[in-house]
Design a protein around this motif. Structure first.
Motif, PDB file in Angstrom:
ATOM      1  N   ILE A  82       0.833  -1.201   0.000  1.00 59.29           N
ATOM      2  CA  ILE A  82       0.000   0.000   0.000  1.00 59.29           C
ATOM      3  C   ILE A  82       0.871   1.255   0.000  1.00 59.29           C
ATOM      4  O   ILE A  82       0.565   2.243  -0.679  1.00 59.29           O
ATOM      5  N   VAL A  83       1.975   1.214   0.743  1.00 59.40           N
ATOM      6  CA  VAL A  83       2.904   2.355   0.755  1.00 59.40           C
ATOM      7  C   VAL A  83       3.382   2.650  -0.663  1.00 59.40           C
ATOM      8  O   VAL A  83       3.413   3.803  -1.108  1.00 59.40           O
ATOM      9  N   LYS A  84       3.757   1.598  -1.406  1.00 58.12           N
ATOM     10  CA  LYS A  84       4.248   1.788  -2.777  1.00 58.12           C
ATOM     11  C   LYS A  84       3.173   2.375  -3.689  1.00 58.12           C
ATOM     12  O   LYS A  84       3.463   3.204  -4.562  1.00 58.12           O
ATOM     13  N   LEU A  85       1.920   1.944  -3.498  1.00 57.94           N
ATOM     14  CA  LEU A  85       0.841   2.467  -4.335  1.00 57.94           C
ATOM     15  C   LEU A  85       0.542   3.946  -4.036  1.00 57.94           C
ATOM     16  O   LEU A  85       0.224   4.723  -4.930  1.00 57.94           O
ATOM     17  N   PHE A  86       0.634   4.318  -2.762  1.00 58.76           N
ATOM     18  CA  PHE A  86       0.373   5.701  -2.364  1.00 58.76           C
ATOM     19  C   PHE A  86       1.500   6.661  -2.770  1.00 58.76           C
ATOM     20  O   PHE A  86       1.250   7.829  -3.066  1.00 58.76           O
ATOM     21  N   THR A  87       2.741   6.178  -2.741  1.00 59.16           N
ATOM     22  CA  THR A  87       3.899   7.071  -2.770  1.00 59.16           C
ATOM     23  C   THR A  87       3.993   7.986  -3.995  1.00 59.16           C
ATOM     24  O   THR A  87       4.303   9.180  -3.836  1.00 59.16           O
ATOM     25  N   PRO A  88       3.757   7.527  -5.232  1.00 58.28           N
ATOM     26  CA  PRO A  88       3.867   8.467  -6.364  1.00 58.28           C
ATOM     27  C   PRO A  88       2.961   9.689  -6.217  1.00 58.28           C
ATOM     28  O   PRO A  88       3.401  10.834  -6.414  1.00 58.28           O
ATOM     29  N   GLY A  89       1.702   9.468  -5.845  1.00 54.56           N
ATOM     30  CA  GLY A  89       0.790  10.589  -5.650  1.00 54.56           C
ATOM     31  C   GLY A  89       1.204  11.467  -4.482  1.00 54.56           C
ATOM     32  O   GLY A  89       1.106  12.703  -4.543  1.00 54.56           O
ATOM     33  N   ILE A  90       1.681  10.834  -3.402  1.00 55.86           N
ATOM     34  CA  ILE A  90       2.103  11.582  -2.221  1.00 55.86           C
ATOM     35  C   ILE A  90       3.278  12.497  -2.548  1.00 55.86           C
ATOM     36  O   ILE A  90       3.323  13.660  -2.122  1.00 55.86           O
ATOM     37  N   LEU A  91       4.251  12.000  -3.307  1.00 51.97           N
ATOM     38  CA  LEU A  91       5.410  12.820  -3.660  1.00 51.97           C
ATOM     39  C   LEU A  91       4.991  14.038  -4.480  1.00 51.97           C
ATOM     40  O   LEU A  91       5.487  15.153  -4.259  1.00 51.97           O
ATOM     41  N   ILE A  92       4.072  13.817  -5.410  1.00 55.85           N
ATOM     42  CA  ILE A  92       3.593  14.949  -6.227  1.00 55.85           C
ATOM     43  C   ILE A  92       2.795  15.923  -5.367  1.00 55.85           C
ATOM     44  O   ILE A  92       3.023  17.141  -5.383  1.00 55.85           O
ATOM     45  N   GLY A  93       1.839  15.401  -4.606  1.00 60.03           N
ATOM     46  CA  GLY A  93       0.984  16.260  -3.786  1.00 60.03           C
ATOM     47  C   GLY A  93       1.760  17.020  -2.729  1.00 60.03           C
ATOM     48  O   GLY A  93       1.479  18.202  -2.469  1.00 60.03           O
ATOM     49  N   SER A  94       2.753  16.365  -2.114  1.00 57.29           N
ATOM     50  CA  SER A  94       3.522  17.017  -1.060  1.00 57.29           C
ATOM     51  C   SER A  94       4.440  18.101  -1.609  1.00 57.29           C
ATOM     52  O   SER A  94       4.881  18.977  -0.861  1.00 57.29           O
ATOM     53  N   TRP A  95       4.764  18.028  -2.880  1.00 58.23           N
ATOM     54  CA  TRP A  95       5.500  19.117  -3.535  1.00 58.23           C
ATOM     55  C   TRP A  95       4.553  20.266  -3.852  1.00 58.23           C
ATOM     56  O   TRP A  95       4.874  21.441  -3.658  1.00 58.23           O
ATOM     57  N   VAL A  96       3.362  19.932  -4.330  1.00 55.11           N
ATOM     58  CA  VAL A  96       2.394  20.950  -4.740  1.00 55.11           C
ATOM     59  C   VAL A  96       1.829  21.708  -3.540  1.00 55.11           C
ATOM     60  O   VAL A  96       1.612  22.926  -3.606  1.00 55.11           O
ATOM     61  N   GLY A  97       1.592  21.015  -2.415  1.00 50.71           N
ATOM     62  CA  GLY A  97       0.992  21.649  -1.234  1.00 50.71           C
ATOM     63  C   GLY A  97       1.742  22.887  -0.781  1.00 50.71           C
ATOM     64  O   GLY A  97       1.145  23.961  -0.631  1.00 50.71           O
ATOM     65  N   PRO A  98       3.070  22.817  -0.540  1.00 52.04           N
ATOM     66  CA  PRO A  98       3.809  24.018  -0.155  1.00 52.04           C
ATOM     67  C   PRO A  98       3.804  25.103  -1.235  1.00 52.04           C
ATOM     68  O   PRO A  98       3.846  26.296  -0.916  1.00 52.04           O
ATOM     69  N   ASP A 135     -12.973  -2.096  -1.395  1.00 52.41           N
ATOM     70  CA  ASP A 135     -11.556  -2.462  -1.438  1.00 52.41           C
ATOM     71  C   ASP A 135     -10.741  -1.251  -1.887  1.00 52.41           C
ATOM     72  O   ASP A 135     -11.286  -0.257  -2.388  1.00 52.41           O
ATOM     73  N   LEU A 136      -9.432  -1.354  -1.717  1.00 51.31           N
ATOM     74  CA  LEU A 136      -8.552  -0.286  -2.185  1.00 51.31           C
ATOM     75  C   LEU A 136      -8.687  -0.128  -3.695  1.00 51.31           C
ATOM     76  O   LEU A 136      -8.830  -1.116  -4.426  1.00 51.31           O
ATOM     77  N   PRO A 137      -8.636   1.106  -4.203  1.00 53.14           N
ATOM     78  CA  PRO A 137      -8.703   1.305  -5.654  1.00 53.14           C
ATOM     79  C   PRO A 137      -7.426   0.830  -6.335  1.00 53.14           C
ATOM     80  O   PRO A 137      -6.444   0.452  -5.674  1.00 53.14           O
ATOM     81  N   GLY A 138      -7.428   0.862  -7.665  1.00 55.18           N
ATOM     82  CA  GLY A 138      -6.247   0.491  -8.435  1.00 55.18           C
ATOM     83  C   GLY A 138      -5.174   1.566  -8.375  1.00 55.18           C
ATOM     84  O   GLY A 138      -5.308   2.566  -7.659  1.00 55.18           O
ATOM     85  N   PRO A 139      -4.097   1.374  -9.145  1.00 50.96           N
ATOM     86  CA  PRO A 139      -2.972   2.316  -9.105  1.00 50.96           C
ATOM     87  C   PRO A 139      -3.361   3.770  -9.376  1.00 50.96           C
ATOM     88  O   PRO A 139      -2.859   4.683  -8.719  1.00 50.96           O
ATOM     89  N   VAL A 140      -4.271   4.004 -10.327  1.00 49.73           N
ATOM     90  CA  VAL A 140      -4.671   5.382 -10.628  1.00 49.73           C
ATOM     91  C   VAL A 140      -5.410   6.003  -9.450  1.00 49.73           C
ATOM     92  O   VAL A 140      -5.141   7.136  -9.040  1.00 49.73           O
ATOM     93  N   GLY A 141      -6.340   5.241  -8.874  1.00 49.56           N
ATOM     94  CA  GLY A 141      -7.085   5.737  -7.723  1.00 49.56           C
ATOM     95  C   GLY A 141      -6.195   5.960  -6.516  1.00 49.56           C
ATOM     96  O   GLY A 141      -6.354   6.948  -5.779  1.00 49.56           O
ATOM     97  N   MET A 142      -5.234   5.080  -6.294  1.00 49.44           N
ATOM     98  CA  MET A 142      -4.314   5.234  -5.166  1.00 49.44           C
ATOM     99  C   MET A 142      -3.396   6.433  -5.369  1.00 49.44           C
ATOM    100  O   MET A 142      -3.058   7.149  -4.413  1.00 49.44           O
ATOM    101  N   THR A 143      -2.991   6.670  -6.608  1.00 52.06           N
ATOM    102  CA  THR A 143      -2.166   7.857  -6.898  1.00 52.06           C
ATOM    103  C   THR A 143      -2.955   9.130  -6.630  1.00 52.06           C
ATOM    104  O   THR A 143      -2.435  10.084  -6.042  1.00 52.06           O
TER     105      THR A 143
END
Length: 267
Positions: A82-98, A135-143
């Motif tokens: 789950i960490v791996k599925l979340f991480t691409p979106g998290i990296l993008i979002g955490s850059w955009v937030g600031p 259930d958890l969504p697929g890669p696009v939903g998790m991103t």
């Protein structure tokens, strides 16, 4: 940085680390208001205080998340898939937030933080847990979910558990696995958010000495040392105290801190 300020930051870092270990929450919602108070008392430039408090808080999570994840991983509670599925979106979002935060003035950012903390405190006070219904969504939903978590975390200087844990439990992840996995998400959130706060703050005028972008390095160093030291103690204490009751007390404290941030925005 004078000895009085070092002492205050040590106490703050110790309290935040202990609370994070005891209650399983990130320290950002505590750190940002108190850092705002401290930087205000030190007469830092008012237009940068809230931005610096949020950025410094987010940077501390890089250190505190490591010790937390080690403990959860030792118990086999982190679901790394789950960490791996979340991480691409998290990296993008955490850059955009600031970046979004950098476009906002201090009053607007303090208002957003105050309202968000009020909402989070209400959820904690009511202790509502979403029913597991899918259930958890697929890669696009998790991103996409990771991006949302990252943006919010980057804006308020927190580790994302306030969104990621309810989302995972809604998607049939057991609560202890959701908490542990959320702790593992803290590092990529803090890493990308910290780089973003450095990048977007580098050319900002009138930042105080000791700043790297929006991050106030002396405070980061002291708070990180103290919080990493006390987080394991908080985790051990959690087994001997009524954590549910303590969370309600903590929620009331968050209301007071949210009120301070809203006062700061409109004064």
């Amino acid at each position: 940085m004078d000895l009085t300020l070092i002492g205050i930051l040590l106490v703050l870092g110790a309290a935040v680390g202990f609370a994070a270990g005891l209650l399983g929450i990130g320290g950002g919602m505590l750190l940002v208001p108190f850092m705002t108070m401290i930087l205000t008392a030190k007469a830092f430039p008012s237009e940068h205080i809230v931005h610096m408090a949020i950025a410094t808080s987010l940077a501390t999570i890089m250190f505190t998340s490591i010790s937390s994840v080690r403990a959860h991983h030792a118990r086999g509670a982190v679901i790394w898939r789950i960490v791996k599925l979340f991480t691409p979106g998290i990296l993008i979002g955490s850059w955009v937030g600031p970046w979004i935060g950098a476009q906002m003035n201090s009053a607007a950012l303090a208002t957003f933080f105050g309202l968000f903390v009020t909402f989070s405190a209400t959820q904690m006070l009511l202790d509502r847990k979403p029913a597991a219904s899918r259930d958890l969504p697929g890669p696009v939903g998790m991103t996409a979910a990771g991006g949302t978590i990252g943006v919010l975390s980057g804006l308020v200087g927190a580790g994302g558990g306030f969104v990621s844990v309810p989302f995972m439990t809604w998607c049939n992840v057991k609560i202890h696995n959701a908490v542990a996995t959320s702790a593992a998400l803290g590092f990529p959130i803090a890493f990308a958010g910290t780089l973003s706060n450095i990048f977007f703050g580098l050319n900002v005028p009138n930042l105080p000495a000791g700043s790297l972008g929006y991050i106030y390095l002396p405070a980061l160093l002291v708070i990180a040392i103290a919080s990493v030291s006390t987080a394991p103690l908080g985790a051990r204490t959690a087994h001997a105290l009524p954590v549910k009751s303590l969370k309600k007390v903590f929620a009331l404290m968050l209301y007071a801190l949210a009120a301070y941030m809203l006062y700061k925005a409109f004064r």
